[in-house]
Design an enzyme around this catalytic site. Structure first.
Site: not given
Length: 293
Positions: A223-225, A228
């Site tokens: 989810e974080k990547v 980005c």
DNA sequence: GACCAGGTAGCAA
DNA sequence: TTGCTACATGGT
């Protein structure tokens, strides 16, 4: 040789090229003095990148953004650095908050970038548990090892490798470049793109949360990547990547936004950061905290 | 020599 | 679904 200048006054006085390129959102530029991510502003040195098969150099000096290139890349420069964004309006849209105000005041002129999809995807796969300087170093290594060289004005630059080129590497070759356990992720994701099994086309056009979910279909993309890539490449300015710095900020400064999981925390902090341009707020706060607020 | 860095995949419960 | 844990590597 094409060249041009953009008066910063034409950008409402708001451009900080150094902060924009070296704030950990783009890993596609280098410096002619080879001092990227050393923590100091360039003193006359140029930033360089490639656009398609062309070379683009830019620097900010004496109230102007100067560029020179192997083709007329004025529009590409404007797009990549989001020079069309109305930073005054975006700042005005930000919620009233001490930390957010301090971040905007300290880094006025920082713009989000709009980088090409595949290089951004690879860079942020490499970003897991890694400092920004080393992420940049990995991308330089990938370009020099597997990217096509381009000559311009007596110097040699390298394009970012194609999905096909990275899909043709071995995991061992990528590990030799220092990618560590990210090596198989990069290779397998390159294969997905090169084969057409999973591509940008499966992501673009979707509503934000669906697009984030679709991006996790690439290997090494959680989810974080995904956030980005949405924010720095695909133009989803509401995306707020929840990295270690932002999580700390939530704990210490926005504790009411802390939830048990990524999805719910994401919704809460996006709302707290003003919604439409929450990603701008995130990037200012990230850069502010990371550079020692 | 721990500890940390723009986390994710794989697996157990 | 949620909650571990292993995973490379270089800097402080």
């Amino acid at each position: 040789m094409e060249r041009g200048t953009v008066p910063v006054d034409d950008l409402d006085g708001r451009l900080d090229l150094y902060a924009t390129i070296e704030s950990g959102q783009s890993y596609l530029w280098g410096r002619t003095d080879d001092r990227c991510y050393a923590g100091e502003r360039p003193d006359g040195a140029w930033y360089h990148t490639t656009v398609g098969g062309e070379v683009l150099l830019a620097r900010q000096r004496d109230g102007r953004l100067e560029w020179r290139a192997s083709a007329d890349l004025a529009d590409a420069l404007r797009g990549r650095l989001r020079l069309g964004d109305d930073l005054r309006a975006i700042e005005a849209d930000a919620p009233e908050d001490d930390l957010i105000r301090a971040a905007y005041d300290a880094h006025r002129g920082l713009r989000l970038v709009r980088d090409p999809f595949f290089p951004t995807l690879v860079a942020f796969i490499c970003s897991a548990q890694m400092r920004v300087g080393r992420i940049h170093g990995m991308q330089v290594a990938l370009r020099e090892a597997f990217g096509d060289p381009v000559e311009f004005d007596g110097d040699t630059y390298h394009r970012f490798p194609t999905p096909e080129a990275l899909a043709s590497t071995t995991e061992a070759e990528l590990r030799d470049l220092g990618l560590g356990y990210r090596a198989p992720y990069v290779r397998r994701t390159a294969e997905l793109v090169a084969s057409g099994e999973h591509t940008r086309a499966d992501v673009t056009g979707l509503p934000y949360e669906e697009a984030r979910e679709a991006l996790t279909g690439f290997v090494g993309v959680g989810e974080k990547v995904a956030d980005c890539v949405l924010l720095f490449s695909l133009g989803y300015l509401e995306a707020v990547p929840l990295d270690t710095w932002i999580r700390t900020a939530i704990e210490e400064h926005f504790p009411d936004c802390a939830r048990g999981n990524y999805e719910d925390t994401s919704r809460a902090i996006r709302e707290r950061f003003g919604g439409e341009y929450a990603g701008y707020v995130q990037t200012y706060v990230f850069h502010h905290l990371r550079t020692g607020a």
